[in-house]
Design an enzyme around this catalytic site. Structure first.
Site, PDB file in Angstrom:
ATOM      1  N   PHE A  29       0.819  -1.223   0.000  1.00 26.78           N
ATOM      2  CA  PHE A  29       0.000   0.000   0.000  1.00 26.78           C
ATOM      3  C   PHE A  29       0.848   1.267   0.000  1.00 26.78           C
ATOM      4  O   PHE A  29       0.331   2.352  -0.292  1.00 26.78           O
ATOM      5  CB  PHE A  29      -0.923   0.026   1.225  1.00 26.78           C
ATOM      6  CG  PHE A  29      -2.041  -0.980   1.172  1.00 26.78           C
ATOM      7  CD1 PHE A  29      -3.051  -0.878   0.223  1.00 26.78           C
ATOM      8  CD2 PHE A  29      -2.097  -2.029   2.073  1.00 26.78           C
ATOM      9  CE1 PHE A  29      -4.083  -1.804   0.167  1.00 26.78           C
ATOM     10  CE2 PHE A  29      -3.125  -2.956   2.040  1.00 26.78           C
ATOM     11  CZ  PHE A  29      -4.128  -2.848   1.079  1.00 26.78           C
ATOM     12  N   GLY A  31       2.565   4.293  -0.840  1.00 21.16           N
ATOM     13  CA  GLY A  31       2.655   5.135  -2.032  1.00 21.16           C
ATOM     14  C   GLY A  31       1.583   4.884  -3.063  1.00 21.16           C
ATOM     15  O   GLY A  31       1.571   5.492  -4.127  1.00 21.16           O
ATOM     16  N   HIS A  32       0.651   3.986  -2.776  1.00 22.91           N
ATOM     17  CA  HIS A  32      -0.371   3.618  -3.776  1.00 22.91           C
ATOM     18  C   HIS A  32      -1.752   3.607  -3.123  1.00 22.91           C
ATOM     19  O   HIS A  32      -2.278   2.546  -2.799  1.00 22.91           O
ATOM     20  CB  HIS A  32      -0.043   2.246  -4.362  1.00 22.91           C
ATOM     21  CG  HIS A  32      -0.810   1.921  -5.624  1.00 22.91           C
ATOM     22  ND1 HIS A  32      -2.084   1.395  -5.620  1.00 22.91           N
ATOM     23  CD2 HIS A  32      -0.479   2.060  -6.926  1.00 22.91           C
ATOM     24  CE1 HIS A  32      -2.499   1.206  -6.864  1.00 22.91           C
ATOM     25  NE2 HIS A  32      -1.545   1.604  -7.682  1.00 22.91           N
ATOM     26  N   PHE A  33      -2.385   4.764  -2.890  1.00 28.85           N
ATOM     27  CA  PHE A  33      -1.879   6.081  -3.190  1.00 28.85           C
ATOM     28  C   PHE A  33      -1.875   6.857  -1.872  1.00 28.85           C
ATOM     29  O   PHE A  33      -2.652   6.518  -0.967  1.00 28.85           O
ATOM     30  CB  PHE A  33      -2.780   6.786  -4.208  1.00 28.85           C
ATOM     31  CG  PHE A  33      -2.793   6.107  -5.553  1.00 28.85           C
ATOM     32  CD1 PHE A  33      -1.810   6.391  -6.489  1.00 28.85           C
ATOM     33  CD2 PHE A  33      -3.756   5.174  -5.874  1.00 28.85           C
ATOM     34  CE1 PHE A  33      -1.811   5.777  -7.741  1.00 28.85           C
ATOM     35  CE2 PHE A  33      -3.758   4.551  -7.121  1.00 28.85           C
ATOM     36  CZ  PHE A  33      -2.785   4.841  -8.051  1.00 28.85           C
ATOM     37  N   VAL A  38      -4.917   1.765  -1.992  1.00 24.30           N
ATOM     38  CA  VAL A  38      -5.558   0.742  -2.832  1.00 24.30           C
ATOM     39  C   VAL A  38      -4.487  -0.293  -3.162  1.00 24.30           C
ATOM     40  O   VAL A  38      -3.368   0.074  -3.538  1.00 24.30           O
ATOM     41  CB  VAL A  38      -6.100   1.352  -4.141  1.00 24.30           C
ATOM     42  CG1 VAL A  38      -6.672   0.264  -5.037  1.00 24.30           C
ATOM     43  CG2 VAL A  38      -7.145   2.412  -3.858  1.00 24.30           C
TER      44      VAL A  38
END
Lengths: 110, 139
Positions: A29, A31-33, A38
């Protein structure tokens, strides 16, 4: 070490059925986002790879014939993964609370 | 790059944009040392990670398109499909730069479809087609 803890697993004529948890603090997870985590689609493929490695160690992936990612996966979700051999390839589905999250089929290596 | 893409730096695979025509981008990608896709800091990652490289390169196209039209930064999008993905290599080198070529082949907002190729020099590692969905364009 497993990225996705397996809560239960059953093997039958239809293949493997495993319940897994997506840890809320999974590094997938990061850095995403930012602010709206997600699970990346490729991390869902990592989940399939994890179970495939346990089911058929060393099974090669030649590619992906057709994969659909229908629902977003969030921190803490519990998922059901079904994995079945399909000739020289593998097919899989991922579901959450009975709703299809993703489905696909690998390609045999050439 | 983190100003161009919606991803946090931890998830960034694209390290540089080499070319962008508006319909096709050529980017350099490298897997971060602390990526969870690198088992125990290993030197290789699964070939399917190339699909995320393609998705980020697709976001580069979208970011530049918006910049040219005076729009805001690229919104967060997700990969919703992959097809005809062929892994010519079972795993990708994690420590070396890869070249990601991504071409827009169909646009029906919020859905866009791209053809992706990931190479190292002349060696084609992965090719395939991905579709992305930009949530902010949902009606």
């Amino acid at each position: 070490m497993s990225d996705f803890p397996v809560l239960s697993r059953e093997r039958g004529p239809q293949g493997l059925l495993a319940r897994v948890r997506v840890p809320a603090d999974s590094p997938y997870f990061a850095g995403h986002f930012p602010g709206a985590p997600v699970l990346p689609a490729v991390a869902q493929l990592a989940l399939v790879e994890q179970l495939l490695e346990e089911e058929a160690p060393g099974a090669p992936w030649g590619g992906l014939e057709r994969v659909r990612f229908r629902e977003r996966v969030h921190p803490g979700d519990e998922l059901e993964l079904r994995l079945a051999r399909s000739g020289a390839a593998w097919s899989f589905t991922i579901a959450r609370d009975g709703r299809l999250v993703a489905q696909g089929r690998s390609l045999a290596p050439v | 790059m983190d100003a161009l893409l919606p991803h946090g730096v931890e998830a960034l695979l694209i390290e540089a944009v080499l070319a962008d025509t508006g319909a096709e981008s050529v980017c350099s990608a490298r897997v971060p040392a602390d990526s969870p896709f690198r088992r125990a800091g290993g030197a290789e990652v699964p070939a399917f990670l190339a699909l995320e490289m393609g998705a980020q390169a697709a976001a580069v196209i979208e970011a530049h398109r918006r910049a040219r039209s005076g729009g805001g930064p690229a919104p967060a999008g997700v990969v919703v499909a992959a097809r005809d993905a062929r892994f010519h290599s079972a795993r990708l080198p994690a420590d070396r730069a890869l070249t990601v070529t991504t071409r827009l082949v169909e646009s029906a907002p919020p859905l866009r479809t791209y053809r992706v190729e990931v190479r190292e020099g002349a060696v084609l590692h992965v090719e395939g087609t991905i579709s992305t969905w930009l949530a902010e364009e949902e009606r």
